[in-house]
Design a protein around this motif. Structure first.
Motif, PDB file in Angstrom:
ATOM      1  N   GLY A 168       0.806  -1.219   0.000  1.00 14.66           N
ATOM      2  CA  GLY A 168       0.000   0.000   0.000  1.00 14.66           C
ATOM      3  C   GLY A 168       0.834   1.262   0.000  1.00 14.66           C
ATOM      4  O   GLY A 168       2.071   1.229  -0.114  1.00 14.66           O
ATOM      5  N   GLY A 169       0.143   2.397   0.147  1.00 11.53           N
ATOM      6  CA  GLY A 169       0.789   3.695   0.043  1.00 11.53           C
ATOM      7  C   GLY A 169       1.799   3.981   1.130  1.00 11.53           C
ATOM      8  O   GLY A 169       2.868   4.548   0.866  1.00 11.53           O
ATOM      9  N   SER A 170       1.494   3.625   2.361  1.00 11.01           N
ATOM     10  CA  SER A 170       2.425   3.925   3.458  1.00 11.01           C
ATOM     11  C   SER A 170       3.733   3.178   3.287  1.00 11.01           C
ATOM     12  O   SER A 170       4.821   3.734   3.497  1.00 11.01           O
ATOM     13  N   GLU A 171       3.632   1.903   2.901  1.00 13.83           N
ATOM     14  CA  GLU A 171       4.871   1.158   2.655  1.00 13.83           C
ATOM     15  C   GLU A 171       5.648   1.772   1.501  1.00 13.83           C
ATOM     16  O   GLU A 171       6.870   1.949   1.574  1.00 13.83           O
ATOM     17  N   GLY A 172       4.941   2.124   0.440  1.00 13.53           N
ATOM     18  CA  GLY A 172       5.600   2.709  -0.713  1.00 13.53           C
ATOM     19  C   GLY A 172       6.318   3.998  -0.375  1.00 13.53           C
ATOM     20  O   GLY A 172       7.477   4.215  -0.769  1.00 13.53           O
ATOM     21  N   ASP A 173       5.646   4.882   0.355  1.00 18.57           N
ATOM     22  CA  ASP A 173       6.265   6.149   0.748  1.00 18.57           C
ATOM     23  C   ASP A 173       7.508   5.914   1.597  1.00 18.57           C
ATOM     24  O   ASP A 173       8.570   6.507   1.379  1.00 18.57           O
ATOM     25  N   ASN A 174       7.374   5.045   2.597  1.00 18.57           N
ATOM     26  CA  ASN A 174       8.502   4.762   3.479  1.00 18.57           C
ATOM     27  C   ASN A 174       9.658   4.124   2.718  1.00 18.57           C
ATOM     28  O   ASN A 174      10.828   4.448   2.959  1.00 18.57           O
ATOM     29  N   TRP A 175       9.323   3.239   1.802  1.00 21.89           N
ATOM     30  CA  TRP A 175      10.379   2.555   1.057  1.00 21.89           C
ATOM     31  C   TRP A 175      11.185   3.527   0.192  1.00 21.89           C
ATOM     32  O   TRP A 175      12.415   3.543   0.232  1.00 21.89           O
ATOM     33  N   VAL A 176      10.488   4.358  -0.577  1.00 22.63           N
ATOM     34  CA  VAL A 176      11.216   5.266  -1.469  1.00 22.63           C
ATOM     35  C   VAL A 176      12.049   6.266  -0.665  1.00 22.63           C
ATOM     36  O   VAL A 176      13.214   6.540  -1.001  1.00 22.63           O
ATOM     37  N   ILE A 177      11.476   6.799   0.395  1.00 23.41           N
ATOM     38  CA  ILE A 177      12.192   7.799   1.195  1.00 23.41           C
ATOM     39  C   ILE A 177      13.406   7.182   1.889  1.00 23.41           C
ATOM     40  O   ILE A 177      14.537   7.666   1.767  1.00 23.41           O
TER      41      ILE A 177
ATOM     42  N   GLY B  82      24.981  12.612   0.077  1.00 29.38           N
ATOM     43  CA  GLY B  82      24.345  13.727   0.753  1.00 29.38           C
ATOM     44  C   GLY B  82      23.239  13.267   1.673  1.00 29.38           C
ATOM     45  O   GLY B  82      22.751  12.136   1.580  1.00 29.38           O
ATOM     46  N   LYS B  83      22.848  14.164   2.581  1.00 29.90           N
ATOM     47  CA  LYS B  83      21.802  13.821   3.542  1.00 29.90           C
ATOM     48  C   LYS B  83      20.730  14.908   3.598  1.00 29.90           C
ATOM     49  O   LYS B  83      20.105  15.117   4.638  1.00 29.90           O
ATOM     50  N   HIS B  84      20.518  15.576   2.476  1.00 22.23           N
ATOM     51  CA  HIS B  84      19.507  16.637   2.441  1.00 22.23           C
ATOM     52  C   HIS B  84      18.330  16.193   1.589  1.00 22.23           C
ATOM     53  O   HIS B  84      18.493  15.688   0.472  1.00 22.23           O
ATOM     54  N   ILE B  85      17.120  16.375   2.135  1.00 25.89           N
ATOM     55  CA  ILE B  85      15.877  15.988   1.467  1.00 25.89           C
ATOM     56  C   ILE B  85      14.924  17.175   1.480  1.00 25.89           C
ATOM     57  O   ILE B  85      14.877  17.937   2.454  1.00 25.89           O
ATOM     58  N   ILE B  86      14.178  17.339   0.410  1.00 22.94           N
ATOM     59  CA  ILE B  86      13.180  18.407   0.319  1.00 22.94           C
ATOM     60  C   ILE B  86      11.799  17.785   0.180  1.00 22.94           C
ATOM     61  O   ILE B  86      11.592  16.881  -0.635  1.00 22.94           O
ATOM     62  N   THR B  87      10.864  18.270   0.963  1.00 21.40           N
ATOM     63  CA  THR B  87       9.472  17.847   0.858  1.00 21.40           C
ATOM     64  C   THR B  87       8.586  19.054   1.131  1.00 21.40           C
ATOM     65  O   THR B  87       9.077  20.170   1.315  1.00 21.40           O
ATOM     66  N   SER B  88       7.281  18.850   1.150  1.00 22.02           N
ATOM     67  CA  SER B  88       6.374  19.967   1.434  1.00 22.02           C
ATOM     68  C   SER B  88       5.866  19.881   2.863  1.00 22.02           C
ATOM     69  O   SER B  88       5.995  18.845   3.526  1.00 22.02           O
TER      70      SER B  88
ATOM     71  N   ALA C 222       0.861  11.701   6.346  1.00 20.05           N
ATOM     72  CA  ALA C 222       1.603  11.297   7.541  1.00 20.05           C
ATOM     73  C   ALA C 222       2.672  10.254   7.237  1.00 20.05           C
ATOM     74  O   ALA C 222       3.709  10.209   7.909  1.00 20.05           O
ATOM     75  N   ALA C 223       2.457   9.406   6.239  1.00 20.00           N
ATOM     76  CA  ALA C 223       3.460   8.391   5.903  1.00 20.00           C
ATOM     77  C   ALA C 223       4.751   9.038   5.448  1.00 20.00           C
ATOM     78  O   ALA C 223       5.847   8.527   5.731  1.00 20.00           O
ATOM     79  N   VAL C 224       4.646  10.155   4.761  1.00 15.72           N
ATOM     80  CA  VAL C 224       5.834  10.889   4.326  1.00 15.72           C
ATOM     81  C   VAL C 224       6.411  11.700   5.485  1.00 15.72           C
ATOM     82  O   VAL C 224       7.616  11.657   5.759  1.00 15.72           O
ATOM     83  N   ARG C 225       5.548  12.439   6.170  1.00 13.88           N
ATOM     84  CA  ARG C 225       6.021  13.299   7.267  1.00 13.88           C
ATOM     85  C   ARG C 225       6.760  12.490   8.328  1.00 13.88           C
ATOM     86  O   ARG C 225       7.838  12.882   8.784  1.00 13.88           O
ATOM     87  N   ASN C 226       6.184  11.369   8.730  1.00 15.96           N
ATOM     88  CA  ASN C 226       6.791  10.594   9.805  1.00 15.96           C
ATOM     89  C   ASN C 226       8.048   9.868   9.354  1.00 15.96           C
ATOM     90  O   ASN C 226       8.977   9.666  10.154  1.00 15.96           O
ATOM     91  N   ALA C 227       8.096   9.477   8.085  1.00 16.31           N
ATOM     92  CA  ALA C 227       9.335   8.888   7.558  1.00 16.31           C
ATOM     93  C   ALA C 227      10.449   9.927   7.559  1.00 16.31           C
ATOM     94  O   ALA C 227      11.603   9.631   7.896  1.00 16.31           O
TER      95      ALA C 227
ATOM     96  N   GLU D 270      16.056  12.128  12.796  1.00 14.82           N
ATOM     97  CA  GLU D 270      16.649  11.585  14.016  1.00 14.82           C
ATOM     98  C   GLU D 270      17.966  10.869  13.725  1.00 14.82           C
ATOM     99  O   GLU D 270      18.806  10.715  14.612  1.00 14.82           O
ATOM    100  N   LEU D 271      18.123  10.442  12.476  1.00 15.33           N
ATOM    101  CA  LEU D 271      19.340   9.732  12.076  1.00 15.33           C
ATOM    102  C   LEU D 271      20.382  10.660  11.451  1.00 15.33           C
ATOM    103  O   LEU D 271      21.388  10.206  10.916  1.00 15.33           O
ATOM    104  N   GLY D 272      20.109  11.968  11.500  1.00 15.56           N
ATOM    105  CA  GLY D 272      21.094  12.927  11.033  1.00 15.56           C
ATOM    106  C   GLY D 272      20.846  13.512   9.661  1.00 15.56           C
ATOM    107  O   GLY D 272      21.677  14.291   9.167  1.00 15.56           O
ATOM    108  N   PHE D 273      19.731  13.187   9.037  1.00 13.52           N
ATOM    109  CA  PHE D 273      19.406  13.791   7.747  1.00 13.52           C
ATOM    110  C   PHE D 273      18.786  15.172   7.963  1.00 13.52           C
ATOM    111  O   PHE D 273      18.152  15.442   8.989  1.00 13.52           O
TER     112      PHE D 273
END
Length: 382
Positions: free
Chosen positions: A68-77, A88-94, A99-104, A110-113
Motif C-alpha cells: 500500500g501507500g504507506s509502505e511505498g512512501d517509506n520505502w522510497v524515502i 548527501g543527507k539533504h531531502i526536500i518535501t512539502s 503522515a506516511a511521508v512526514r513521519n518517515a 533523528e538519524l542525522g538527515f
C-alpha cells in the motif's frame, strides 16, 4: 446511505473480489516454487504486472508490488536515504504531505538527515521558486505529493520536474495515492518523476495491496530483505490474489476515468455552490483546475469537524474530518495549519471525497440534508 469518504477507502468492486476469491482458491502455489503449482502463480503475477504497466505506459519491470501507500512512501524515502547517503543527507518535501511521508522524514531527521519543508500558499500549493532555492549540492531526494488528501490541491509536479532536469542525480518521488483514476497520469508519469506510490484500497482493490513505479536505472535500496522477490527490491512471498485483483481494479478505474472525473467535478460543483451561499461556511477547496475534482473541504465556523461528521452520520451520509489517518485523533488538519488557517476554523473542517460510484442525485440529497443540519447548528453559530 451516501458514502462521501472515498479518499479514506473505497468499496471493493464485485468482479475484483471475485478475482481475489478465485485466485486464492485455485492458484495458491508459491510463485517462487519451481514445481507446477508455482508456475501458474508466477505467470499470473507477471501478467498482473504487465497489465498495470500497459495501462500507465511504463515498463513491467518498473512496477513493484507493495502492501500500500504507506509502505511505498517509506520505502522510497528510506530506500533513497540508504542508497544515496554517501552523496548527501539533504531531502526536500512539502509541509502538507501525508503522515506516511512526514513521519518517515522525521525518522530520518533523528538519524542525522536534514529535511527542508517547503511552505505553501493560501491554496496549499508549494512554490517552484522556493523549491529551486532550497536545492543544495547534498540534496538527494525531492518528495512532493500529486494531490493533497485533505483539500485536493494539485501540486506543480511538471514544473518541479523541469527544475530537476538540471539535477539528474536527485531522486524525485511523487505520492500519487490520491491521483489514480483522476485524469492526472500525465502529471504523475511525466519524464522527470522517478518514483510514484499507489494504494489499492483507494481504487476499489483489496486492502493491503499497492505498487510503486520505479523508473528504470534509479538506485533504491530495499527495506525488506529476504528471498529476493520483486527484483530483490521487496522480499516476501507475493500476494498473488491481491495483485491480480488490484490489476483488475486498475483496469476498471481506467476504463471509465474520463466520465468519472467529469461526474465527480459536477457533484463537487453542485455541493460547493449550494453550501457557499450560507453564512459561516468556508470553502478550502476550489472549483478550478488547480484542485482535484473529487475532494471538497469546507468548514461551518463555530462547529467542530467531528460534530459535523456525526450530524451527517445520523442521516446515513458519511464524510470525514480531513484525512482518515488523523480524524480519530481529532488532530488539526496539517494542510490548513500550513496554509495559516486560524486554528479554531481549521478544527471545524470536514472533507467530502467523491468516487466513481457517486451520483448527482446524492449531491442533491446531501444539499437537502445540509440545510437541515445547518439549521440545527444555528444556535451554536449565532
Amino acid at each position: 446511505m451516501i458514502y462521501f469518504d472515498n479518499s479514506a477507502t473505497t468499496k471493493i468492486l464485485p468482479d475484483v473480489l471475485s478475482t481475489y476469491d478465485q485466485v486464492s482458491e485455485k492458484i495458491w502455489g508459491n510463485p517462487s516454487s519451481l514445481h507446477k503449482l508455482g508456475e501458474p502463480a508466477w505467470n499470473l503475477l507477471e501478467q498482473s504486472r504487465r497489465q498495470i504497466a500497459n495501462l500507465f505506459g511504463v515498463l513491467p519491470s518498473e512496477i513493484i508490488f507493495t502492501s500500500g501507500g504507506s509502505e511505498g512512501d517509506n520505502w522510497v524515502i528510506k530506500g533513497t536515504a540508504i542508497a544515496k547517503h554517501k552523496f548527501g543527507k539533504h531531502i526536500i518535501t512539502s509541509s502538507v504531505e501525508h503522515a506516511a511521508v512526514r513521519n518517515a522524514m522525521a525518522q530520518l531527521e533523528e538519524l542525522g538527515f536534514d529535511v527542508t519543508y517547503l511552505p505553501v500558499d493560501d491554496q496549499g500549493r508549494v512554490s517552484v521558486a522556493d523549491l529551486k532555492a532550497a536545492l543544495r549540492p547534498d540534496t538527494i531526494l525531492v518528495s512532493i505529493m500529486a494531490v493533497n488528501n485533505e483539500i485536493g490541491t494539485i501540486q506543480p509536479i511538471k514544473e518541479i520536474g523541469e527544475v530537476l532536469n538540471d539535477y539528474p542525480r536527485i531522486h524525485f518521488m511523487v505520492d500519487a495515492v490520491q491521483a489514480i483514476g483522476k485524469g492526472l497520469d500525465d502529471l504523475v508519469f511525466s519524464d522527470r518523476v522517478d518514483f510514484a506510490t499507489f494504494s489499492g484500497h483507494k481504487f476499489h482493490a483489496p486492502r493491503g495491496t499497492g505498487f510503486v513505479y520505479v523508473k528504470q536505472g534509479r538506485q533504491l535500496a530495499p527495506l525488506i530483505n529476504g528471498g529476493g522477490q520483486e527484483r530483490g527490491l521487496r522480499s516476501g512471498t507475493e500476494n498473488v490474489a491481491g495483485m491480480a485483483a488490484m490489476a483488475r481494479a486498475v483496469r476498471r478505474v481506467k476504463e471509465k476515468e474520463i466520465t468519472s472525473v467529469a461526474n465527480e467535478k459536477a457533484i463537487k460543483e453542485r455541493i460547493a455552490k449550494h453550501i457557499q451561499t450560507f453564512d459561516h461556511v468556508h470553502l478550502f477547496s476550489r472549483l478550478d483546475d488547480g484542485f482535484a475534482a473529487h475532494v471538497l473541504c469546507f468548514a461551518i465556523e463555530g462547529v467542530r469537524g467531528e460534530t459535523i461528521v456525526h450530524a451527517f452520520e445520523e442521516r446515513e451520509i458519511y464524510l470525514s474530518t480531513t484525512s482518515a489517518c488523523s480524524s480519530k485523533k481529532q488532530a488539526e488538519a496539517s494542510t490548513l495549519a500550513a496554509m495559516k488557517v486560524p486554528t479554531k476554523l481549521a478544527e471545524c473542517a470536514v472533507r467530502i471525497s467523491l468516487g466513481d460510484q457517486n451520483t448527482l442525485a446524492e449531491a442533491d440529497q446531501f444539499n437537502q440534508v445540509f440545510d437541515k443540519v445547518y439549521a440545527g447548528f444555528k444556535k451554536i453559530i449565532d
